[in-house]
Design an enzyme around this catalytic site. Structure first.
Site, PDB file in Angstrom:
ATOM      1  N   ASP A   1      49.106  60.877  25.752  1.00 23.80           N
ATOM      2  CA  ASP A   1      49.718  59.952  24.798  1.00 23.80           C
ATOM      3  C   ASP A   1      50.433  58.797  25.500  1.00 23.80           C
ATOM      4  O   ASP A   1      50.458  57.679  24.984  1.00 23.80           O
ATOM      5  CB  ASP A   1      50.721  60.719  23.916  1.00 23.80           C
ATOM      6  CG  ASP A   1      51.237  59.876  22.761  1.00 23.80           C
ATOM      7  OD1 ASP A   1      50.442  59.093  22.201  1.00 23.80           O
ATOM      8  OD2 ASP A   1      52.434  59.982  22.416  1.00 23.80           O
TER       9      ASP A   1
ATOM     10  N   HIS B   1      49.903  48.255  23.581  1.00 28.02           N
ATOM     11  CA  HIS B   1      50.933  47.346  23.088  1.00 28.02           C
ATOM     12  C   HIS B   1      52.051  47.100  24.100  1.00 28.02           C
ATOM     13  O   HIS B   1      52.794  46.148  23.983  1.00 28.02           O
ATOM     14  CB  HIS B   1      51.479  47.795  21.723  1.00 28.02           C
ATOM     15  CG  HIS B   1      52.392  48.968  21.794  1.00 28.02           C
ATOM     16  ND1 HIS B   1      51.955  50.255  21.738  1.00 28.02           N
ATOM     17  CD2 HIS B   1      53.734  49.044  21.914  1.00 28.02           C
ATOM     18  CE1 HIS B   1      52.988  51.073  21.832  1.00 28.02           C
ATOM     19  NE2 HIS B   1      54.079  50.370  21.942  1.00 28.02           N
TER      20      HIS B   1
ATOM     21  N   LYS C   1      59.588  63.624  25.235  1.00 25.02           N
ATOM     22  CA  LYS C   1      60.218  63.530  23.909  1.00 25.02           C
ATOM     23  C   LYS C   1      61.523  64.319  23.936  1.00 25.02           C
ATOM     24  O   LYS C   1      61.678  65.227  24.732  1.00 25.02           O
ATOM     25  CB  LYS C   1      59.293  64.120  22.847  1.00 25.02           C
ATOM     26  CG  LYS C   1      58.074  63.254  22.600  1.00 25.02           C
ATOM     27  CD  LYS C   1      57.318  63.740  21.385  1.00 25.02           C
ATOM     28  CE  LYS C   1      56.206  62.780  21.018  1.00 25.02           C
ATOM     29  NZ  LYS C   1      56.678  61.462  20.570  1.00 25.02           N
TER      30      LYS C   1
ATOM     31  N   ARG D   1      40.853  53.138   2.236  1.00 26.77           N
ATOM     32  CA  ARG D   1      40.247  53.764   1.051  1.00 26.77           C
ATOM     33  C   ARG D   1      41.075  53.531  -0.199  1.00 26.77           C
ATOM     34  O   ARG D   1      40.546  53.504  -1.308  1.00 26.77           O
ATOM     35  CB  ARG D   1      40.084  55.274   1.292  1.00 26.77           C
ATOM     36  CG  ARG D   1      38.962  55.616   2.261  1.00 26.77           C
ATOM     37  CD  ARG D   1      39.006  57.066   2.641  1.00 26.77           C
ATOM     38  NE  ARG D   1      40.323  57.414   3.163  1.00 26.77           N
ATOM     39  CZ  ARG D   1      40.672  58.616   3.568  1.00 26.77           C
ATOM     40  NH1 ARG D   1      39.813  59.601   3.509  1.00 26.77           N
ATOM     41  NH2 ARG D   1      41.877  58.855   4.040  1.00 26.77           N
TER      42      ARG D   1
ATOM     43  N   ASP E   1      35.607  53.188   2.088  1.00 29.66           N
ATOM     44  CA  ASP E   1      35.607  54.342   2.982  1.00 29.66           C
ATOM     45  C   ASP E   1      34.706  53.962   4.146  1.00 29.66           C
ATOM     46  O   ASP E   1      33.515  53.673   3.945  1.00 29.66           O
ATOM     47  CB  ASP E   1      35.062  55.586   2.250  1.00 29.66           C
ATOM     48  CG  ASP E   1      35.146  56.828   3.140  1.00 29.66           C
ATOM     49  OD1 ASP E   1      35.079  56.684   4.379  1.00 29.66           O
ATOM     50  OD2 ASP E   1      35.277  57.933   2.590  1.00 29.66           O
TER      51      ASP E   1
ATOM     52  N   LYS F   1      54.670  43.330  25.462  1.00 31.21           N
ATOM     53  CA  LYS F   1      56.130  43.240  25.581  1.00 31.21           C
ATOM     54  C   LYS F   1      56.512  42.176  26.606  1.00 31.21           C
ATOM     55  O   LYS F   1      55.917  42.113  27.694  1.00 31.21           O
ATOM     56  CB  LYS F   1      56.706  44.601  26.022  1.00 31.21           C
ATOM     57  CG  LYS F   1      56.607  45.684  24.950  1.00 31.21           C
ATOM     58  CD  LYS F   1      57.140  47.004  25.492  1.00 31.21           C
ATOM     59  CE  LYS F   1      56.901  48.142  24.524  1.00 31.21           C
ATOM     60  NZ  LYS F   1      57.724  48.105  23.338  1.00 31.21           N
TER      61      LYS F   1
ATOM     62  N   HIS G   1      50.035  53.549  28.642  1.00 31.93           N
ATOM     63  CA  HIS G   1      51.193  52.680  28.920  1.00 31.93           C
ATOM     64  C   HIS G   1      51.701  52.806  30.358  1.00 31.93           C
ATOM     65  O   HIS G   1      51.936  51.811  31.036  1.00 31.93           O
ATOM     66  CB  HIS G   1      52.349  53.018  27.977  1.00 31.93           C
ATOM     67  CG  HIS G   1      51.948  53.084  26.536  1.00 31.93           C
ATOM     68  ND1 HIS G   1      51.127  52.139  25.955  1.00 31.93           N
ATOM     69  CD2 HIS G   1      52.255  53.968  25.559  1.00 31.93           C
ATOM     70  CE1 HIS G   1      50.957  52.459  24.683  1.00 31.93           C
ATOM     71  NE2 HIS G   1      51.623  53.550  24.422  1.00 31.93           N
TER      72      HIS G   1
ATOM     73  N   GLU H   1      61.771  59.158  25.199  1.00 26.85           N
ATOM     74  CA  GLU H   1      61.983  59.015  23.757  1.00 26.85           C
ATOM     75  C   GLU H   1      63.006  60.053  23.313  1.00 26.85           C
ATOM     76  O   GLU H   1      63.041  61.148  23.874  1.00 26.85           O
ATOM     77  CB  GLU H   1      60.688  59.286  22.993  1.00 26.85           C
ATOM     78  CG  GLU H   1      59.533  58.373  23.337  1.00 26.85           C
ATOM     79  CD  GLU H   1      58.302  58.758  22.524  1.00 26.85           C
ATOM     80  OE1 GLU H   1      57.932  58.007  21.628  1.00 26.85           O
ATOM     81  OE2 GLU H   1      57.719  59.821  22.793  1.00 26.85           O
TER      82      GLU H   1
HETATM   83  P1  NAP Z   1      47.827  56.190   9.482  1.00 25.54           P
HETATM   84  O1  NAP Z   1      49.179  55.894   8.962  1.00 25.54           O
HETATM   85  O2  NAP Z   1      47.278  57.556   9.331  1.00 25.54           O
HETATM   86  O3  NAP Z   1      46.836  55.145   8.802  1.00 25.54           O
HETATM   87  C1  NAP Z   1      45.452  55.281   8.869  1.00 25.54           C
HETATM   88  C2  NAP Z   1      44.824  54.167   8.082  1.00 25.54           C
HETATM   89  O4  NAP Z   1      43.420  54.381   8.071  1.00 25.54           O
HETATM   90  C3  NAP Z   1      45.258  54.112   6.637  1.00 25.54           C
HETATM   91  O5  NAP Z   1      45.289  52.770   6.205  1.00 25.54           O
HETATM   92  C4  NAP Z   1      44.171  54.883   5.913  1.00 25.54           C
HETATM   93  O6  NAP Z   1      44.148  54.484   4.579  1.00 25.54           O
HETATM   94  C5  NAP Z   1      42.952  54.408   6.703  1.00 25.54           C
HETATM   95  N1  NAP Z   1      41.826  55.343   6.611  1.00 25.54           N
HETATM   96  C6  NAP Z   1      41.843  56.674   6.814  1.00 25.54           C
HETATM   97  N2  NAP Z   1      40.617  57.189   6.613  1.00 25.54           N
HETATM   98  C7  NAP Z   1      39.814  56.163   6.280  1.00 25.54           C
HETATM   99  C8  NAP Z   1      38.438  56.051   5.955  1.00 25.54           C
HETATM  100  N3  NAP Z   1      37.631  57.113   5.913  1.00 25.54           N
HETATM  101  N4  NAP Z   1      37.951  54.819   5.691  1.00 25.54           N
HETATM  102  C9  NAP Z   1      38.727  53.725   5.717  1.00 25.54           C
HETATM  103  N5  NAP Z   1      40.042  53.771   6.001  1.00 25.54           N
HETATM  104  C10 NAP Z   1      40.572  54.969   6.296  1.00 25.54           C
HETATM  105  O7  NAP Z   1      47.705  55.836  11.018  1.00 25.54           O
HETATM  106  P2  NAP Z   1      48.549  54.755  11.836  1.00 25.54           P
HETATM  107  O8  NAP Z   1      49.783  55.407  12.340  1.00 25.54           O
HETATM  108  O9  NAP Z   1      48.662  53.490  11.071  1.00 25.54           O
HETATM  109  O10 NAP Z   1      47.644  54.534  13.119  1.00 25.54           O
HETATM  110  C11 NAP Z   1      46.417  53.848  13.088  1.00 25.54           C
HETATM  111  C12 NAP Z   1      45.796  53.916  14.454  1.00 25.54           C
HETATM  112  O11 NAP Z   1      46.669  53.322  15.386  1.00 25.54           O
HETATM  113  C13 NAP Z   1      45.595  55.341  14.948  1.00 25.54           C
HETATM  114  O12 NAP Z   1      44.470  55.406  15.754  1.00 25.54           O
HETATM  115  C14 NAP Z   1      46.841  55.611  15.774  1.00 25.54           C
HETATM  116  O13 NAP Z   1      46.644  56.593  16.746  1.00 25.54           O
HETATM  117  C15 NAP Z   1      47.052  54.251  16.383  1.00 25.54           C
HETATM  118  N6  NAP Z   1      48.423  53.980  16.774  1.00 25.54           N
HETATM  119  C16 NAP Z   1      49.430  54.085  15.867  1.00 25.54           C
HETATM  120  C17 NAP Z   1      50.721  53.802  16.248  1.00 25.54           C
HETATM  121  C18 NAP Z   1      51.858  53.868  15.281  1.00 25.54           C
HETATM  122  O14 NAP Z   1      52.963  53.526  15.677  1.00 25.54           O
HETATM  123  N7  NAP Z   1      51.644  54.251  14.052  1.00 25.54           N
HETATM  124  C19 NAP Z   1      50.998  53.413  17.554  1.00 25.54           C
HETATM  125  C20 NAP Z   1      49.939  53.304  18.458  1.00 25.54           C
HETATM  126  C21 NAP Z   1      48.651  53.584  18.039  1.00 25.54           C
HETATM  127  P3  NAP Z   1      43.459  55.372   3.414  1.00 25.54           P
HETATM  128  O15 NAP Z   1      43.953  56.763   3.571  1.00 25.54           O
HETATM  129  O16 NAP Z   1      43.903  54.678   2.156  1.00 25.54           O
HETATM  130  O17 NAP Z   1      42.008  55.234   3.631  1.00 25.54           O
END
Ligand code: NAP
Length: 479
Positions: free
Chosen positions: A229, A172, A328, A46, A87, A176, A234, A210
């Site tokens: 989680d 992921h 954790k 967004r 969005d 690895k 995993h 962790e």
């Molecule tokens: P995040 O930091 O909250 O990022 C979410 C992303 O989605 C942002 O780019 C946000 O940007 C976008 N977004 C949110 N609402 C939106 C909407 N209505 N329309 C379009 N874009 C939207 O989450 P994240 O940690 O990167 O994780 C992303 C996914 O990967 C999640 O499902 C999470 O569970 C999974 N995951 C993450 C990790 C990790 O290490 N971070 C590891 C494994 C899995 P805007 O707010 O600008 O729209």
């Protein structure tokens, strides 16, 4: 259909995962010339960026998260990036996104790095915007649902636009190196496979520990807990790779067919075979840290630790426990698999006073990648007072054995496979469903018995009941 996509559309391009993993991985692939020259990467979220704004954003992420020695080609990489604000709930907005992506006849790979609650709207938008079809494949980040039912709903929504052979579910851990090495260890060596069964293996331990606590994942984690989680995805994937039958080939169908058979052989757990915990204030490497409820700001029944004695009801593994443990705020960060072999059937050294310890294979996945096989050897000497035996490690530190090649981020491998269309390291729908089926059974039994997590001090290996879980079988956790 096999094709290499020349467009990559990244949803959630401004998120934490994109900054820490996806953009650095793509930049590294670019630097090593592993992606085609004409690959264009279109980010969307967004946040209101134009191309230049997104490139600046990406540059900052790369400077923060990509090691300096791998940033050489950053400038040319940034030229590949484009951005379209959207969005995902706004169906009409997908027309502009489609225009930004441009022609997709040569293949489009989409990666959804957004909350799964957006998947359904995103799929509808992609369909409306003409961003589906034979030359489009989609990658999905976890969590795919919170139980069997919700995972089916997500998978059904995705399946409306993408058939299974163009759906790439990411775990992921499968990206690895050491995890893939498990297959090489088992199936490229004659040594292990004849012993890899209940006759020769006493038990298996899988630990994912962790040191971190909630880490800002407040909203997500409290609704999930350690079982969903970590174990659901995993750890069960690791278990499947350890326990599966030899596949006939190294390809997506053969490997996933064998994994799903293992997942379906998991026996429903009795609650006495699980231990849950939640950390309280304590210390990690000498630093005081608050308890989970303090970090969260309210009391909670979410488990931050779980230990399980799992069983596979099949011929190969009859009677061999698989002890799984994740938590954790553990004393150290480590992911490892321990395969504990049985005693030799008869010790010829017993009469000479020697004590022998059964062999053990330890596969370290994180933070160090190494494989250690402990063997018995004779302590040098003239043995006037009897023979002494001692365990000696046969060590393969992967970093030393393969000095030279860059240590790659798991997402480099997975993104490249998504772009090129290789599903071997992605999770098939039937696997996800078998995983959820087993996890739902555990959660239902916790509810039925009103099981609440036991407190443990941060910086310890979980509640004492976790130790009792193995000790009553005469087994010690490998620490
Ligand atoms: P995040 O930091 O909250 O990022 C979410 C992303 O989605 C942002 O780019 C946000 O940007 C976008 N977004 C949110 N609402 C939106 C909407 N209505 N329309 C379009 N874009 C939207 O989450 P994240 O940690 O990167 O994780 C992303 C996914 O990967 C999640 O499902 C999470 O569970 C999974 N995951 C993450 C990790 C990790 O290490 N971070 C590891 C494994 C899995 P805007 O707010 O600008 O729209």
């Amino acid at each position: 259909m096999s094709f290499t996509a020349n467009r990559l559309l990244l949803f959630g391009a401004t998120g934490d995962l994109a900054q820490r993993m996806l953009l650095p991985s793509l930049c590294a692939l670019h630097a090593d010339k592993l992606v085609a020259e004409d690959l264009q990467i279109i980010g969307t979220a967004r946040q209101d960026f134009d191309d230049a704004g997104f490139r600046n954003f990406a540059r900052a992420a790369l400077e923060k998260f990509l090691p300096a020695d791998r940033r050489g080609s950053m400038g040319t990489f940034l030229n590949r990036l484009h951005y379209q604000p959207l969005d995902a709930n706004d169906l009409a907005g997908f027309t502009a996104l489609s225009a930004k992506v441009g022609p997709i006849d040569d293949g489009l790979a989409i990666f959804l790095s957004t909350a799964p609650s957006l998947f359904e709207a995103t799929i509808a938008g992609l369909s409306a915007g003409g961003l589906t079809g034979d030359k489009v494949r989609i990658g999905l980040e976890k969590p795919l649902g919170t139980d069997f039912q919700s995972s089916c709903e997500i998978n059904d929504a995705v399946a409306r636009a993408f058939p299974e052979d163009r759906t790439f579910r990411i775990d992921h851990y499968l990206g690895k190196e050491t995890v893939q090495n498990l297959l090489a260890l088992r199936f490229a060596n004659i040594l292990f496979e004849p012993l890899w069964n209940a006759a020769h293996i006493d038990h298996v331990q899988i630990t994912v520990a962790e040191t971190v606590g909630l880490e800002g994942r407040v909203g997500f984690y409290d609704g999930a807990g350690a079982l969903r989680d970590m174990v659901q995805n995993h750890m069960l994937q690791l278990l499947a790779l350890v326990a599966m039958e030899p596949p006939a080939n190294y390809n997506a169908t053969a490997i996933r067919d064998e994994k799903v058979k293992v997942l379906r052989a998991l026996r429903l757990i009795d609650p006495s075979e699980t231990v849950t915990g939640q950390y309280r204030a304590g210390a990690i490497i000498g630093q005081p840290v608050p308890g989970y409820d303090e970090e969260l700001g309210k009391p909670s029944d979410t488990e931050t630790f779980v230990a399980i004695k799992a069983h596979l009801d099949n011929w190969r593994w009859k009677g061999v426990p698989f002890y799984l443990r994740t938590g954790k705020r553990m004393p150290q960060r480590k992911t490892e698999i321990v395969v504990q072999f049985r005693h030799v059937p008869h010790s010829i050294f017993a009469g000479k006073g020697a004590r022998s310890v059964p062999n053990r294979l330890v596969i370290g996945i994180q933070p160090e990648e190494n494989i250690t096989l402990s063997l018995m050897a004779k302590v040098p000497g003239l043995d006037r007072d009897g023979i002494r035996l001692r365990e000696v490690p046969l060590d393969i530190a992967m970093a030393d054995a393969f000095a030279g090649p860059n240590k790659r981020i798991a997402y480099e491998r997975l993104l490249l496979d998504l772009i090129e269309g290789d599903q071997t390291l992605f999770v098939r729908r039937d696997e996800v469903e078998a995983q959820w089926d087993w996890i739902d059974g555990i959660r239902a039994s916790w509810t039925e018995h009103d099981l609440k997590p036991k407190p443990y001090a941060a910086g310890t290996w979980g509640p004492s009941a976790s130790i009792a879980l193995t000790e009553r079988d005469g087994v010690h956790w490998h620490e």
